[in-house]
Design a protein around this motif. Structure first.
Motif, PDB file in Angstrom:
ATOM      1  N   TYR A  56     -18.191 -78.649  -1.265  1.00  0.00           N
ATOM      2  CA  TYR A  56     -17.059 -79.441  -0.778  1.00  0.00           C
ATOM      3  C   TYR A  56     -17.220 -79.819   0.696  1.00  0.00           C
ATOM      4  O   TYR A  56     -16.811 -80.913   1.107  1.00  0.00           O
ATOM      5  N   ALA A  57     -17.800 -78.952   1.486  1.00  0.00           N
ATOM      6  CA  ALA A  57     -18.045 -79.303   2.889  1.00  0.00           C
ATOM      7  C   ALA A  57     -18.972 -80.504   2.976  1.00  0.00           C
ATOM      8  O   ALA A  57     -18.749 -81.417   3.794  1.00  0.00           O
ATOM      9  N   GLN A  58     -19.994 -80.520   2.124  1.00  0.00           N
ATOM     10  CA  GLN A  58     -20.921 -81.649   2.118  1.00  0.00           C
ATOM     11  C   GLN A  58     -20.258 -82.918   1.587  1.00  0.00           C
ATOM     12  O   GLN A  58     -20.473 -84.020   2.115  1.00  0.00           O
ATOM     13  N   LEU A  59     -19.433 -82.786   0.547  1.00  0.00           N
ATOM     14  CA  LEU A  59     -18.721 -83.945   0.011  1.00  0.00           C
ATOM     15  C   LEU A  59     -17.808 -84.566   1.060  1.00  0.00           C
ATOM     16  O   LEU A  59     -17.749 -85.801   1.200  1.00  0.00           O
ATOM     17  N   ILE A  60     -17.084 -83.738   1.781  1.00  0.00           N
ATOM     18  CA  ILE A  60     -16.170 -84.233   2.814  1.00  0.00           C
ATOM     19  C   ILE A  60     -16.925 -85.023   3.871  1.00  0.00           C
ATOM     20  O   ILE A  60     -16.483 -86.096   4.312  1.00  0.00           O
ATOM     21  N   GLU A  61     -18.080 -84.498   4.255  1.00  0.00           N
ATOM     22  CA  GLU A  61     -18.878 -85.183   5.283  1.00  0.00           C
ATOM     23  C   GLU A  61     -19.462 -86.488   4.758  1.00  0.00           C
ATOM     24  O   GLU A  61     -19.364 -87.525   5.413  1.00  0.00           O
ATOM     25  N   GLU A  62     -20.049 -86.445   3.575  1.00  0.00           N
ATOM     26  CA  GLU A  62     -20.734 -87.626   3.034  1.00  0.00           C
ATOM     27  C   GLU A  62     -19.769 -88.731   2.632  1.00  0.00           C
ATOM     28  O   GLU A  62     -20.070 -89.923   2.819  1.00  0.00           O
ATOM     29  N   LEU A  63     -18.635 -88.339   2.042  1.00  0.00           N
ATOM     30  CA  LEU A  63     -17.729 -89.326   1.453  1.00  0.00           C
ATOM     31  C   LEU A  63     -16.518 -89.623   2.342  1.00  0.00           C
ATOM     32  O   LEU A  63     -15.595 -90.318   1.921  1.00  0.00           O
ATOM     33  N   ASP A  64     -16.526 -89.091   3.544  1.00  0.00           N
ATOM     34  CA  ASP A  64     -15.497 -89.387   4.533  1.00  0.00           C
ATOM     35  C   ASP A  64     -14.097 -89.067   3.999  1.00  0.00           C
ATOM     36  O   ASP A  64     -13.190 -89.893   4.027  1.00  0.00           O
ATOM     37  N   ILE A  65     -13.948 -87.858   3.506  1.00  0.00           N
ATOM     38  CA  ILE A  65     -12.643 -87.372   3.042  1.00  0.00           C
ATOM     39  C   ILE A  65     -11.936 -86.744   4.240  1.00  0.00           C
ATOM     40  O   ILE A  65     -12.400 -85.751   4.791  1.00  0.00           O
ATOM     41  N   THR A  66     -10.823 -87.319   4.646  1.00  0.00           N
ATOM     42  CA  THR A  66     -10.181 -86.888   5.895  1.00  0.00           C
ATOM     43  C   THR A  66      -8.841 -86.186   5.689  1.00  0.00           C
ATOM     44  O   THR A  66      -8.358 -85.515   6.597  1.00  0.00           O
ATOM     45  N   SER A  67      -8.242 -86.320   4.514  1.00  0.00           N
ATOM     46  CA  SER A  67      -6.894 -85.771   4.313  1.00  0.00           C
ATOM     47  C   SER A  67      -6.889 -84.446   3.551  1.00  0.00           C
ATOM     48  O   SER A  67      -5.825 -83.902   3.244  1.00  0.00           O
ATOM     49  N   LEU A  68      -8.064 -83.925   3.233  1.00  0.00           N
ATOM     50  CA  LEU A  68      -8.187 -82.618   2.594  1.00  0.00           C
ATOM     51  C   LEU A  68      -9.308 -81.852   3.278  1.00  0.00           C
ATOM     52  O   LEU A  68     -10.293 -82.440   3.726  1.00  0.00           O
ATOM     53  N   ALA A  96     -12.261 -78.654   3.098  1.00  0.00           N
ATOM     54  CA  ALA A  96     -13.126 -78.015   2.108  1.00  0.00           C
ATOM     55  C   ALA A  96     -12.431 -76.807   1.501  1.00  0.00           C
ATOM     56  O   ALA A  96     -12.567 -76.536   0.301  1.00  0.00           O
ATOM     57  N   GLU A  97     -11.664 -76.086   2.298  1.00  0.00           N
ATOM     58  CA  GLU A  97     -10.950 -74.921   1.793  1.00  0.00           C
ATOM     59  C   GLU A  97      -9.900 -75.322   0.759  1.00  0.00           C
ATOM     60  O   GLU A  97      -9.737 -74.642  -0.265  1.00  0.00           O
ATOM     61  N   GLN A  98      -9.200 -76.415   0.988  1.00  0.00           N
ATOM     62  CA  GLN A  98      -8.197 -76.877   0.027  1.00  0.00           C
ATOM     63  C   GLN A  98      -8.857 -77.287  -1.296  1.00  0.00           C
ATOM     64  O   GLN A  98      -8.349 -76.989  -2.379  1.00  0.00           O
ATOM     65  N   LEU A  99      -9.990 -77.967  -1.206  1.00  0.00           N
ATOM     66  CA  LEU A  99     -10.700 -78.366  -2.415  1.00  0.00           C
ATOM     67  C   LEU A  99     -11.256 -77.146  -3.144  1.00  0.00           C
ATOM     68  O   LEU A  99     -11.224 -77.086  -4.381  1.00  0.00           O
ATOM     69  N   LEU A 100     -11.757 -76.184  -2.405  1.00  0.00           N
ATOM     70  CA  LEU A 100     -12.253 -74.955  -3.015  1.00  0.00           C
ATOM     71  C   LEU A 100     -11.133 -74.205  -3.724  1.00  0.00           C
ATOM     72  O   LEU A 100     -11.302 -73.718  -4.845  1.00  0.00           O
ATOM     73  N   ASN A 101      -9.973 -74.120  -3.096  1.00  0.00           N
ATOM     74  CA  ASN A 101      -8.833 -73.443  -3.723  1.00  0.00           C
ATOM     75  C   ASN A 101      -8.422 -74.137  -5.012  1.00  0.00           C
ATOM     76  O   ASN A 101      -8.056 -73.480  -5.997  1.00  0.00           O
ATOM     77  N   ASP A 102      -8.482 -75.460  -5.011  1.00  0.00           N
ATOM     78  CA  ASP A 102      -8.185 -76.208  -6.229  1.00  0.00           C
ATOM     79  C   ASP A 102      -9.189 -75.855  -7.329  1.00  0.00           C
ATOM     80  O   ASP A 102      -8.809 -75.661  -8.493  1.00  0.00           O
ATOM     81  N   TYR A 103     -10.444 -75.756  -6.962  1.00  0.00           N
ATOM     82  CA  TYR A 103     -11.493 -75.371  -7.913  1.00  0.00           C
ATOM     83  C   TYR A 103     -11.223 -73.982  -8.487  1.00  0.00           C
ATOM     84  O   TYR A 103     -11.295 -73.764  -9.708  1.00  0.00           O
ATOM     85  N   LEU A 104     -10.898 -73.042  -7.615  1.00  0.00           N
ATOM     86  CA  LEU A 104     -10.664 -71.665  -8.041  1.00  0.00           C
ATOM     87  C   LEU A 104      -9.474 -71.550  -8.983  1.00  0.00           C
ATOM     88  O   LEU A 104      -9.472 -70.746  -9.912  1.00  0.00           O
ATOM     89  N   LEU A 105      -8.453 -72.356  -8.750  1.00  0.00           N
ATOM     90  CA  LEU A 105      -7.244 -72.299  -9.567  1.00  0.00           C
ATOM     91  C   LEU A 105      -7.366 -73.093 -10.862  1.00  0.00           C
ATOM     92  O   LEU A 105      -6.803 -72.704 -11.898  1.00  0.00           O
ATOM     93  N   GLU A 106      -8.085 -74.193 -10.826  1.00  0.00           N
ATOM     94  CA  GLU A 106      -8.050 -75.131 -11.943  1.00  0.00           C
ATOM     95  C   GLU A 106      -9.252 -75.076 -12.884  1.00  0.00           C
ATOM     96  O   GLU A 106      -9.141 -75.486 -14.042  1.00  0.00           O
TER      97      GLU A 106
END
Length: 220
Positions: free
Chosen positions: A62-74, A76-86
């Motif tokens: 997720y850290a790499q995705l955020i950097e490569e795809l210019d995700i600014t409103s989430l 890496a920790e939030q995306l990881l938590n979503d992964y862990l829960l879902e």
């Protein structure tokens, strides 16, 4: 005489490729307001590439995705938590998983799982498949403090099941972590074929889980 069958989880019982596809598709849709500038196919393709068949933990993905795809409103920790829960809600079993396990139990085998990964995450996935009650032993590397291909985690499983290596079978998809490691301590080995890896020197090879009971019948 065969007395026990011990399984890997991801790529062996859990169809991880299908599970990841389903999860990442739903994650994109669930969080679409944050990804509006990214085509879904690009997001999914890059996640799968970075994931490397599950051998890269998702904080780095997720850290790499955020950097490569210019995700600014989430984050890496939030995306990881979503992964862990879902992720547990998108676990896809290989065909005939429960039927195969029931057949092995009827043949009198003790059953176990040895899986690398984080304890609660992997246990949630096992429970999501609805198969935890079939197993006499479940060892997850985080909780054991060792991971495959370390022979100690295999030996620990055999000790808990009270069987000798030559009385047990290990079924997995990874040539080194599963097949080679189990063979090195004297277990019968079964490779669940996976085109992502080179063919190992296994005692048996299967395409489908329901091929396993007939192999076991020859050995019990």
């Amino acid at each position: 005489m065969l007395k026990a069958a011990i399984f890997d989880l991801d790529g062996t019982l859990l169809n991880r490729d299908a599970s990841v596809l389903e999860f990442i598709n739903k994650q994109y849709e669930r969080l679409s307001k944050h990804f509006s500038h990214i085509p879904k196919d690009i997001y999914m393709k890059r996640f799968i590439e970075l994931d490397h068949h599950g051998y890269v933990w998702k904080d780095k993905v997720y850290a790499q995705l955020i950097e490569e795809l210019d995700i600014t409103s989430l984050t890496a920790e939030q995306l990881l938590n979503d992964y862990l829960l879902e992720f547990r809600n998108h676990c896809v079993p290989f065909n005939n998983l429960r039927e195969m396990l029931e057949d092995l139990k009827k043949q009198g085998l003790s059953l176990g799982i040895i899986t690398n990964g984080y304890g609660h995450f992997q246990l949630h996935n096992i429970k999501a498949l609805g198969i935890e009650h079939y197993f006499d032993v479940i060892l997850i590397s985080e909780w054991e403090g060792i991971k495959k291909p370390n022979p100690e985690i295999f030996e620990r499983s055999l000790s808990k099941l009270q069987v000798k290596p030559e009385e047990s079978m290990f079924i997995g998809d990874h040539p080194v972590n599963d097949v080679e490691a189990a063979k090195n301590i004297g277990m019968v080995t079964v490779w669940k074929k996976d085109g992502a890896w080179d063919m190992p020197n296994a005692d048996f090879m299967i395409d489908q889980l329901m091929e396993l009971p007939s192999i076991v019948r020859k050995l019990v």
